[in-house]
Design a protein around this motif. Structure first.
Motif, PDB file in Angstrom:
ATOM      1  N   ALA A 194       0.834  -1.206   0.000  1.00  0.00           N
ATOM      2  CA  ALA A 194       0.000   0.000   0.000  1.00  0.00           C
ATOM      3  C   ALA A 194       0.868   1.255   0.000  1.00  0.00           C
ATOM      4  N   TYR A 195       1.872   1.301   0.888  1.00  0.00           N
ATOM      5  CA  TYR A 195       2.705   2.507   1.001  1.00  0.00           C
ATOM      6  C   TYR A 195       3.599   2.683  -0.225  1.00  0.00           C
ATOM      7  N   TYR A 196       4.228   1.611  -0.669  1.00  0.00           N
ATOM      8  CA  TYR A 196       5.189   1.725  -1.767  1.00  0.00           C
ATOM      9  C   TYR A 196       4.493   2.044  -3.092  1.00  0.00           C
ATOM     10  N   GLN A 197       3.347   1.422  -3.336  1.00  0.00           N
ATOM     11  CA  GLN A 197       2.648   1.728  -4.585  1.00  0.00           C
ATOM     12  C   GLN A 197       2.129   3.164  -4.585  1.00  0.00           C
ATOM     13  N   ALA A 198       1.700   3.640  -3.430  1.00  0.00           N
ATOM     14  CA  ALA A 198       1.193   5.013  -3.355  1.00  0.00           C
ATOM     15  C   ALA A 198       2.305   6.037  -3.544  1.00  0.00           C
ATOM     16  N   ASN A 199       3.519   5.705  -3.101  1.00  0.00           N
ATOM     17  CA  ASN A 199       4.601   6.693  -3.090  1.00  0.00           C
ATOM     18  C   ASN A 199       5.692   6.460  -4.128  1.00  0.00           C
ATOM     19  N   TYR A 200       5.937   5.205  -4.509  1.00  0.00           N
ATOM     20  CA  TYR A 200       7.057   4.912  -5.406  1.00  0.00           C
ATOM     21  C   TYR A 200       6.632   4.467  -6.797  1.00  0.00           C
ATOM     22  N   GLY A 201       5.413   3.955  -6.933  1.00  0.00           N
ATOM     23  CA  GLY A 201       4.971   3.444  -8.224  1.00  0.00           C
ATOM     24  C   GLY A 201       4.462   2.025  -8.106  1.00  0.00           C
ATOM     25  N   ALA A 202       3.902   1.509  -9.179  1.00  0.00           N
ATOM     26  CA  ALA A 202       3.218   0.214  -9.165  1.00  0.00           C
ATOM     27  C   ALA A 202       4.179  -0.941  -8.895  1.00  0.00           C
ATOM     28  N   MET A 275      23.665   2.174  -0.745  1.00  0.00           N
ATOM     29  CA  MET A 275      22.752   3.251  -0.347  1.00  0.00           C
ATOM     30  C   MET A 275      21.487   3.206  -1.197  1.00  0.00           C
ATOM     31  N   LEU A 276      21.626   2.767  -2.454  1.00  0.00           N
ATOM     32  CA  LEU A 276      20.512   2.774  -3.393  1.00  0.00           C
ATOM     33  C   LEU A 276      19.603   1.563  -3.237  1.00  0.00           C
ATOM     34  N   SER A 277      20.057   0.556  -2.529  1.00  0.00           N
ATOM     35  CA  SER A 277      19.206  -0.619  -2.319  1.00  0.00           C
ATOM     36  C   SER A 277      18.918  -0.810  -0.837  1.00  0.00           C
ATOM     37  N   GLU A 278      19.959  -1.061  -0.043  1.00  0.00           N
ATOM     38  CA  GLU A 278      19.733  -1.377   1.364  1.00  0.00           C
ATOM     39  C   GLU A 278      19.271  -0.166   2.179  1.00  0.00           C
ATOM     40  N   SER A 279      19.882   0.991   1.969  1.00  0.00           N
ATOM     41  CA  SER A 279      19.439   2.177   2.722  1.00  0.00           C
ATOM     42  C   SER A 279      17.996   2.519   2.378  1.00  0.00           C
ATOM     43  N   LEU A 280      17.661   2.465   1.087  1.00  0.00           N
ATOM     44  CA  LEU A 280      16.299   2.803   0.679  1.00  0.00           C
ATOM     45  C   LEU A 280      15.292   1.767   1.170  1.00  0.00           C
ATOM     46  N   ALA A 281      15.677   0.487   1.168  1.00  0.00           N
ATOM     47  CA  ALA A 281      14.763  -0.548   1.660  1.00  0.00           C
ATOM     48  C   ALA A 281      14.547  -0.408   3.165  1.00  0.00           C
ATOM     49  N   GLU A 282      15.621  -0.139   3.905  1.00  0.00           N
ATOM     50  CA  GLU A 282      15.491   0.009   5.360  1.00  0.00           C
ATOM     51  C   GLU A 282      14.702   1.275   5.704  1.00  0.00           C
ATOM     52  N   TYR A 283      14.969   2.358   4.985  1.00  0.00           N
ATOM     53  CA  TYR A 283      14.186   3.586   5.185  1.00  0.00           C
ATOM     54  C   TYR A 283      12.711   3.337   4.872  1.00  0.00           C
ATOM     55  N   SER A 284      12.435   2.661   3.769  1.00  0.00           N
ATOM     56  CA  SER A 284      11.052   2.393   3.379  1.00  0.00           C
ATOM     57  C   SER A 284      10.334   1.594   4.457  1.00  0.00           C
ATOM     58  N   ALA A 285      11.034   0.611   5.036  1.00  0.00           N
ATOM     59  CA  ALA A 285      10.434  -0.180   6.115  1.00  0.00           C
ATOM     60  C   ALA A 285      10.136   0.698   7.328  1.00  0.00           C
ATOM     61  N   LEU A 286      11.040   1.625   7.645  1.00  0.00           N
ATOM     62  CA  LEU A 286      10.785   2.547   8.757  1.00  0.00           C
ATOM     63  C   LEU A 286       9.539   3.394   8.495  1.00  0.00           C
ATOM     64  N   MET A 287       9.350   3.804   7.244  1.00  0.00           N
ATOM     65  CA  MET A 287       8.188   4.630   6.931  1.00  0.00           C
ATOM     66  C   MET A 287       6.896   3.831   7.042  1.00  0.00           C
ATOM     67  N   VAL A 288       6.932   2.560   6.674  1.00  0.00           N
ATOM     68  CA  VAL A 288       5.755   1.708   6.878  1.00  0.00           C
ATOM     69  C   VAL A 288       5.457   1.604   8.372  1.00  0.00           C
ATOM     70  N   MET A 289       6.517   1.427   9.176  1.00  0.00           N
ATOM     71  CA  MET A 289       6.330   1.350  10.626  1.00  0.00           C
ATOM     72  C   MET A 289       5.776   2.663  11.182  1.00  0.00           C
ATOM     73  N   LYS A 290       6.244   3.773  10.631  1.00  0.00           N
ATOM     74  CA  LYS A 290       5.790   5.087  11.103  1.00  0.00           C
ATOM     75  C   LYS A 290       4.275   5.216  11.011  1.00  0.00           C
ATOM     76  N   HIS A 291       3.684   4.590   9.994  1.00  0.00           N
ATOM     77  CA  HIS A 291       2.240   4.688   9.804  1.00  0.00           C
ATOM     78  C   HIS A 291       1.481   3.583  10.537  1.00  0.00           C
ATOM     79  N   GLN A 292       2.211   2.746  11.270  1.00  0.00           N
ATOM     80  CA  GLN A 292       1.581   1.681  12.044  1.00  0.00           C
ATOM     81  C   GLN A 292       1.691   1.913  13.551  1.00  0.00           C
TER      82      GLN A 292
END
Length: 517
Positions: A194-202, A275-292
């Motif tokens: 839900a979060y990634y499709q809304a913010n990053y694309g399909a 930074m382009l894979s692991e940092s972004l994936a870990e950040y993205s997971a934090l943002m999902v947690m932020k909304h939970q």
């Protein structure tokens, strides 16, 4: 090593047939093969033949190289290396591949590879015994990075249809007796999509699968529409929601994010690539947690990232690098990277940072890269971040991404004065900022930043939950600063940077209990 009689021309093809046998003989005293096992096999295409010379088997330790008469070797290519930017992080055998695979296993097991199941059947194998066959095929090109998993599984299935409207089949293949956290992981996939499709694309696939493997190895890994997931990373974790970080949910969110960062956008094999894979994936997971989770609970996740970064830099054996130049250093690209990006969105706004990530994904996705042959580097992501960062905050972006910047924040004293039914909280704080080089030498920097000040209510009896009575930024410009704030309830503690958003070397002294006058 084999050489072709005639070089293979662009657009040409050649069939390669090979046999590979692995047979376990007895028991080794350590370092046994844990990829191919009786129940829970998990291995990748690294077992298969590769094209050309592979540097990964060279000695990497400076001491061992010296003992063998070899010069020291850099861990990764420079970010602007012309060969490096044409090679993706998965290797130089191929860019994207058309993928189809047929796997056989014992009749009581399910074998899984990326792609969609086309056919399943039983047949007598070459050894005269019954084998169970599975045929998979992907409907679009994928990275030359894939896995094979086989085990005796049960499966939990659901269909997710989010706001994007595209139904996605979600499946978790698990060992019988390990159903404890399936709902957490299923929620993790749904919340992430839900979060990634809304913010990053399909999302690029119609199906997403998690497959458990034994806890001989403690990690999870994301391949095209498949996520092999370690037993002890989520399936058998005993989670107390009042006290624990929900690691099954968090790891699921991280690995799902790799379907974007790593698969939709694949980075060049140069410094800063993780930074382009692991940092972004870990950040993205934090943002999902932020909304939970409530805001106060996010401090636990940020403190987790901060502690692992600080411990990692203490054990660095070669040289610490800035985030944008990291060289496979997990404490930097996982922990510092996620922490820095989370702090950056706190400064410029979540929507702005996600706007930069969407632009980066649109500009550097694998379809665009196929036209140029050039893969993105950390400089390309940083350029997108700069575009959405106000001029007044670009210095922070440079401090956090392109340099090693550390803070020393401390709350020296907290007192309270009743004012009618309200309370004035007087907070004395210390603040220092330094830049370090790769060997740890430090240079003081002027402090001139807006940093959060927080005041907490007393914890309710029998509860560990936190409640912030006051949470506002204050302009910190001096090594010592006195701040007064007013709250409507009798406070318990107060301090500077209560959420641990900054890379503070001693975060335990940020918050201090009230001293009653």
């Amino acid at each position: 090593m084999y050489h072709l009689d005639q070089p293979l021309q662009p657009g040409d093809s050649l069939r390669l047939d090979f046999d590979l046998l692995y047979r376990t003989k007895g028991f080794k005293n350590g370092n046994a093969n844990i990829d191919i096992v009786q129940n829970g096999t998990f291995f990748t295409n690294q077992y298969f033949p590769g094209i050309g010379y592979s540097e990964q088997y060279e000695l990497s330790s400076d001491d061992k190289r010296k003992d063998n008469g070899l010069k020291p070797k850099e861990r990764m290519r420079a970010q602007n290396d012309p060969a490096g930017v044409r090679q993706n992080v998965f290797g130089d055998d191929a860019d994207q591949i058309r993928f189809a695979m047929t796997i056989s296993t014992t009749p009581d097991q399910t074998a899984i590879a990326p792609g969609y199941l086309q056919k399943e059947w039983l047949k007598t194998g070459p050894d005269g015994k019954k084998r169970r066959y599975f045929s998979y095929q992907m409907d679009s090109p994928i990275a030359d990075f894939y896995s094979i998993v086989s085990a005796r599984y049960l499966v939990k299935k659901e269909v997710y249809t989010g706001k994007a409207g595209n139904p996605i089949s979600l499946e978790i293949y698990y060992h019988p007796g390990h159903p404890h956290n399936l709902d957490r992981m299923m929620r993790g996939m749904k919340a992430s999509l839900a979060y990634y499709q809304a913010n990053y694309g399909a999302f690029q696939h119609r199906q997403l699968r998690i497959m458990e493997f034994p806890r001989y190895r403690s990690y999870a890994q994301s391949f095209a529409n498949t996520i092999p997931f370690g037993e002890d990373m989520g399936f058998v974790a005993d989670i107390d929601d009042k006290q624990d970080i929900d690691m099954p949910f968090f790891v699921t969110a991280h690995e799902t994010a790799h379907q974007w960062w790593g698969h939709q956008v694949t980075e060049a094999n140069v410094r800063g690539s993780a930074m382009l894979s692991e940092s972004l994936a870990e950040y993205s997971a934090l943002m999902v947690m932020k909304h939970q989770y409530p805001q106060e609970r996010m401090q636990e996740f940020l403190r987790y990232e901060l502690d692992y970064y600080l411990r990692g830099r203490q054990s660095e054996t070669k040289k610490e690098q800035p985030l944008s130049q990291c060289e496979g250093q997990q404490y930097i690209h996982y922990n510092k990277g996620a922490h820095v990006l989370y702090a950056l969105q706190d400064q410029i706004g979540e929507d702005k940072l996600n706007q930069a990530l969407r632009a980066y994904r649109d500009r550097w996705n694998v379809a665009r890269v196929a036209q140029t042959g050039i893969y993105p580097t950390a400089a390309d992501l940083t350029s997108e971040l700069q575009a959405v960062t106000p001029d007044s905050l670009r210095g922070l972006l440079d401090d956090w991404v392109n340099a090693i910047t550390l803070y020393e924040l401390k709350t020296d004293k907290v007192t309270v004065t009743p004012v009618g039914k309200q309370y004035d909280v007087q907070v004395t704080v210390s603040a220092e900022k330094v830049r370090a080089d790769s060997l740890g030498n430090e240079t003081k920097r002027p402090i001139n930043e807006w940093i959060w000040i927080g005041v907490y209510a007393p914890k309710a009896k029998g509860s560990d939950s936190e409640k912030l009575l006051y949470y506002q930024r204050h302009h910190i410009t001096k090594p010592k600063q006195f701040i007064i704030v007013r709250v409507n309830q009798k406070p318990d503690r107060a301090g500077i940077d209560p959420m641990n958003l900054l890379i503070d070397r001693h975060p335990k002294d940020n918050i201090k209990a009230i001293e009653m006058p």
